[in-house]
Every structure is written in structure tokens, then in C-alpha cells.
Design an enzyme around this catalytic site. Structure first.
Site, PDB file in Angstrom:
ATOM      1  N   HIS A   1     -13.740  24.867  -1.194  1.00 51.09           N
ATOM      2  CA  HIS A   1     -13.403  26.057  -2.232  1.00 51.09           C
ATOM      3  C   HIS A   1     -13.370  25.482  -3.384  1.00 51.09           C
ATOM      4  CE1 HIS A   1     -10.716  27.827   1.039  1.00 51.09           C
ATOM      5  NE2 HIS A   1     -12.484  28.243   1.399  1.00 51.09           N
TER       6      HIS A   1
ATOM      7  N   SER B   1      -2.905  27.707   7.250  1.00 48.61           N
ATOM      8  CA  SER B   1      -2.947  28.791   7.736  1.00 48.61           C
ATOM      9  C   SER B   1      -3.543  29.737   8.560  1.00 48.61           C
ATOM     10  CB  SER B   1      -1.646  29.856   6.925  1.00 48.61           C
ATOM     11  OG  SER B   1      -2.754  30.242   6.024  1.00 48.61           O
TER      12      SER B   1
ATOM     13  N   GLU C   1       4.419  24.687  10.558  1.00 49.09           N
ATOM     14  CA  GLU C   1       5.045  25.949  11.766  1.00 49.09           C
ATOM     15  C   GLU C   1       3.725  26.826  11.980  1.00 49.09           C
ATOM     16  OE1 GLU C   1       4.705  28.253   7.531  1.00 49.09           O
ATOM     17  OE2 GLU C   1       6.711  27.989   8.794  1.00 49.09           O
TER      18      GLU C   1
HETATM   19  N1  APR Z   1       3.325  20.325   5.905  1.00 50.34           N
HETATM   20  C1  APR Z   1       2.453  20.799   7.025  1.00 50.34           C
HETATM   21  N2  APR Z   1       1.985  21.628   6.556  1.00 50.34           N
HETATM   22  C2  APR Z   1       3.311  22.719   5.870  1.00 50.34           C
HETATM   23  C3  APR Z   1       3.704  21.891   5.075  1.00 50.34           C
HETATM   24  C4  APR Z   1       3.618  20.649   5.057  1.00 50.34           C
HETATM   25  N3  APR Z   1       4.841  19.521   4.129  1.00 50.34           N
HETATM   26  N4  APR Z   1       3.837  22.725   4.251  1.00 50.34           N
HETATM   27  C5  APR Z   1       3.002  24.258   4.341  1.00 50.34           C
HETATM   28  N5  APR Z   1       2.603  23.611   5.626  1.00 50.34           N
HETATM   29  C6  APR Z   1       1.938  24.753   6.235  1.00 50.34           C
HETATM   30  C7  APR Z   1       2.274  26.057   5.858  1.00 50.34           C
HETATM   31  O1  APR Z   1       3.299  26.523   7.225  1.00 50.34           O
HETATM   32  C8  APR Z   1       1.279  27.164   5.759  1.00 50.34           C
HETATM   33  O2  APR Z   1       0.279  27.103   7.189  1.00 50.34           O
HETATM   34  O3  APR Z   1       0.731  25.090   5.175  1.00 50.34           O
HETATM   35  C9  APR Z   1      -0.118  25.999   5.473  1.00 50.34           C
HETATM   36  C10 APR Z   1      -0.144  26.415   4.261  1.00 50.34           C
HETATM   37  O4  APR Z   1      -0.816  27.946   4.430  1.00 50.34           O
HETATM   38  P1  APR Z   1      -1.820  28.306   2.723  1.00 50.34           P
HETATM   39  O5  APR Z   1      -0.287  28.763   1.729  1.00 50.34           O
HETATM   40  O6  APR Z   1      -1.966  29.919   3.193  1.00 50.34           O
HETATM   41  O7  APR Z   1      -2.922  27.544   1.591  1.00 50.34           O
HETATM   42  P2  APR Z   1      -4.077  27.277   2.828  1.00 50.34           P
HETATM   43  O8  APR Z   1      -3.941  27.655   4.461  1.00 50.34           O
HETATM   44  O9  APR Z   1      -4.683  26.352   2.261  1.00 50.34           O
HETATM   45  O10 APR Z   1      -4.974  28.927   2.271  1.00 50.34           O
HETATM   46  C11 APR Z   1      -6.150  28.887   2.852  1.00 50.34           C
HETATM   47  O11 APR Z   1      -6.557  30.661   0.297  1.00 50.34           O
HETATM   48  O12 APR Z   1      -5.507  31.304  -1.182  1.00 50.34           O
HETATM   49  C12 APR Z   1      -7.198  30.496  -0.324  1.00 50.34           C
HETATM   50  O13 APR Z   1      -8.792  29.616  -1.367  1.00 50.34           O
HETATM   51  C13 APR Z   1      -6.916  29.342  -1.942  1.00 50.34           C
HETATM   52  O14 APR Z   1      -8.035  27.251  -0.207  1.00 50.34           O
HETATM   53  C14 APR Z   1      -6.913  28.472   0.077  1.00 50.34           C
HETATM   54  C15 APR Z   1      -7.388  29.364   1.442  1.00 50.34           C
END
Ligand code: APR
Length: 236
Positions: free
Chosen positions: A112, A180, A206
Site C-alpha cells: 500500500h 482485520s 481479536e
Molecule cells: N496486536 C494484534 N492485533 C491488533 C492489535 C495488537 N496490539 N491492535 C489491533 N489489532 C488488530 C485489530 O483487532 C484489527 O483486526 O489489528 C486489526 C487492524 O485492522 P484495521 O484497523 O482494519 O487495519 P488493517 O487491516 O491494516 O487495514 C487494511 O485498510 O484502511 C486501509 O490501506 C489501509 O492498509 C490499510 C487497510
């Protein structure tokens, strides 16, 4: 989980959760970035065309913030695995921060984009960038004032998908950490890996939207799950 000693080629997908404990907001958690800002306002090409100042200010703020953060034990454990793993290994990250590299990982692919690069839409050059873009500075290569954040926005195609899919097709083990499973094509990689015969493992705080696709899923903070998993793998 398949016998660890049959594993040679590994693909690791990381998301915002791996950097959460370094103090970088995730996107979809409570109070996360997409609650603070509307995607349509800051993370689409249309938003940039409509209000470039709003978009540039958003990424200037993020670019400045990540430079004040440090890698955590999850990044460090993956860097150790990268250094010690004799087989193929690729860390495919959805993250635009540089914490994997600052922890010492080398086999990293940013699907990304990266905050610390500016992309010139006039000459297509990507330049290292730690400052701001709001004042539309000239491109270091061609001088045009056509720089934008080198981040893949919604509606744009992620980078180096051919390399990612080739690595997934060869993987014996596919591991997803801190994501997520809400965003494709990244969220579809686990099924591609399974169909190619790889064992699949999810490490996440989670259950995610993709947990059901994994052979095994462990819940907890990345700073605990990842070092434990790396120890397990390197001790076999
Ligand atoms: N340890 C492990 N997992 C964690 C922690 C932690 N300390 N804190 C949060 N999480 C998990 C959450 O439970 C969630 O499932 O990380 C995930 C983060 O999800 P998102 O916020 O949706 O981020 P991500 O999956 O990286 O998003 C994907 O979406 O917004 C766009 O381009 C952006 O790269 C990004 C893509």
C-alpha cells in the site's frame, strides 16, 4: 498446523495491528483513523482532486507522527526471523510506516506504499521524503510541483501484486498478523495460500473478518504472540 519441519517458504501479511503497540492508530478500531476522518475525504484520488490541501495535511501529520514512533517486539521478532530463516520469506505489509525496516527486517514489500516516499505524478519518480508536501515543493528529479504521498488510495491498485501472488503460490506457510481482513486484495491472500496447499495461521488481537479461512488462529497482542511464534518456529 502442518509439521513445522516441512516448512521452507513463508509469507507473512501484516496490518495496522502490528504497529498499534508502537502508538500508531489502526484504521477500524474504536477511535481509529477512519472514525476520525472520512475515507472519502482523505484516502481516494477523488478526494485529492477535490481538496488536495486536506489530503496533504492529513498525510503530513501521519508522516511526522510515524517518525516519532519506535518498532515494538513484534517488529523485532519478525526482523530476527528474517535474519535467521534459511528458506524463502516475504513480509508483505499493508502498513505505510517504516517500522519493519527500522527493526532490521529486509525482505519487506509495501503493498500500500510508504509514508516516507513522495511520488511525482509528472515524472513518476519516487523520492525519500520526511518533510511536508502541503506547500507543493518541487520534485527533486524533475522540478514539477506534482508530488503526492506514495500511498495506495481506495480505488487504486496495490503495488507489486505479481510478486506477492508468486510468493503466496510457493508458500508452505502463510501467516497474517494484525489485520482485520476488511480490505481486498490483501484479505483474499489467505484463501489463495490455502488453495496452493499452504498451512495458514492468524495472529490477531481479536477474531477478524477472515478468521474462518485460517487453519489456526491465536488471539492476543502482537507484542506477545509474534515473539512466541517466532521462537516456536526457529526452535524446530
Ligand atoms: N496486536 C494484534 N492485533 C491488533 C492489535 C495488537 N496490539 N491492535 C489491533 N489489532 C488488530 C485489530 O483487532 C484489527 O483486526 O489489528 C486489526 C487492524 O485492522 P484495521 O484497523 O482494519 O487495519 P488493517 O487491516 O491494516 O487495514 C487494511 O485498510 O484502511 C486501509 O490501506 C489501509 O492498509 C490499510 C487497510
Amino acid at each position: 498446523m502442518a509439521a513445522m519441519n516441512n516448512i521452507r517458504n513463508i509469507v507473512i501479511l501484516t496490518g495496522a495491528g502490528v504497529s498499534a503497540e508502537s502508538g500508531i492508530d489502526t484504521f477500524r478500531s474504536e477511535g481509529g483513523l477512519w472514525e476520525q476522518h472520512r475515507v472519502e475525504d482523505v484516502a481516494t484520488p477523488e478526494a485529492f482532486a477535490r481538496d488536495p490541501e486536506l489530503v496533504l495535511r492529513f498525510y503530513d501529520m501521519r508522516r511526522e507522527a510515524i517518525q516519532t514512533k519506535q518498532p515494538n517486539s513484534a517488529h523485532e521478532a519478525l526482523a530476527r526471523l528474517d535474519a535467521e530463516w534459511p528458506g524463502e520469506l516475504l513480509i508483505v505489509t499493508q502498513n505505510v510506516d517504516d517500522l519493519h525496516e527500522r527493526a532490521g527486517a529486509r525482505r519487506v514489500l509495501h503493498m500500500h506504499g510508504e509514508h516516507l516516499l513522495a511520488w511525482c505524478t509528472a515524472c513518476d519518480t519516487r523520492s525519500p521524503w520526511t518533510g511536508t508536501l502541503i506547500d507543493r515543493p518541487p520534485c527533486p528529479a524533475c522540478g514539477a510541483r506534482a508530488l503526492r504521498p506514495d500511498v495506495v488510495w481506495f480505488g487504486e491498485v496495490p503495488y507489486r501484486m505479481d510478486e506477492i501472488m508468486a510468493a503466496v503460490a510457493q508458500a508452505d506457510l502463510f501467516v497474517s498478523i494484525g489485520t482485520s481482513g476488511a480490505v481486498y486484495p490483501a484479505a483474499g491472500l489467505v484463501r489463495m495460500a490455502s488453495e496452493s496447499g499452504a498451512a495458514t495461521l492468524e495472529l490477531n488481537l481479536e477474531r477478524s473478518q477472515g478468521t474462518r479461512w485460517f487453519d489456526e488462529a491465536r488471539q492476543g497482542p502482537a507484542s506477545e504472540l509474534v515473539p512466541a511464534w517466532v521462537d516456536e518456529l526457529l526452535s524446530t
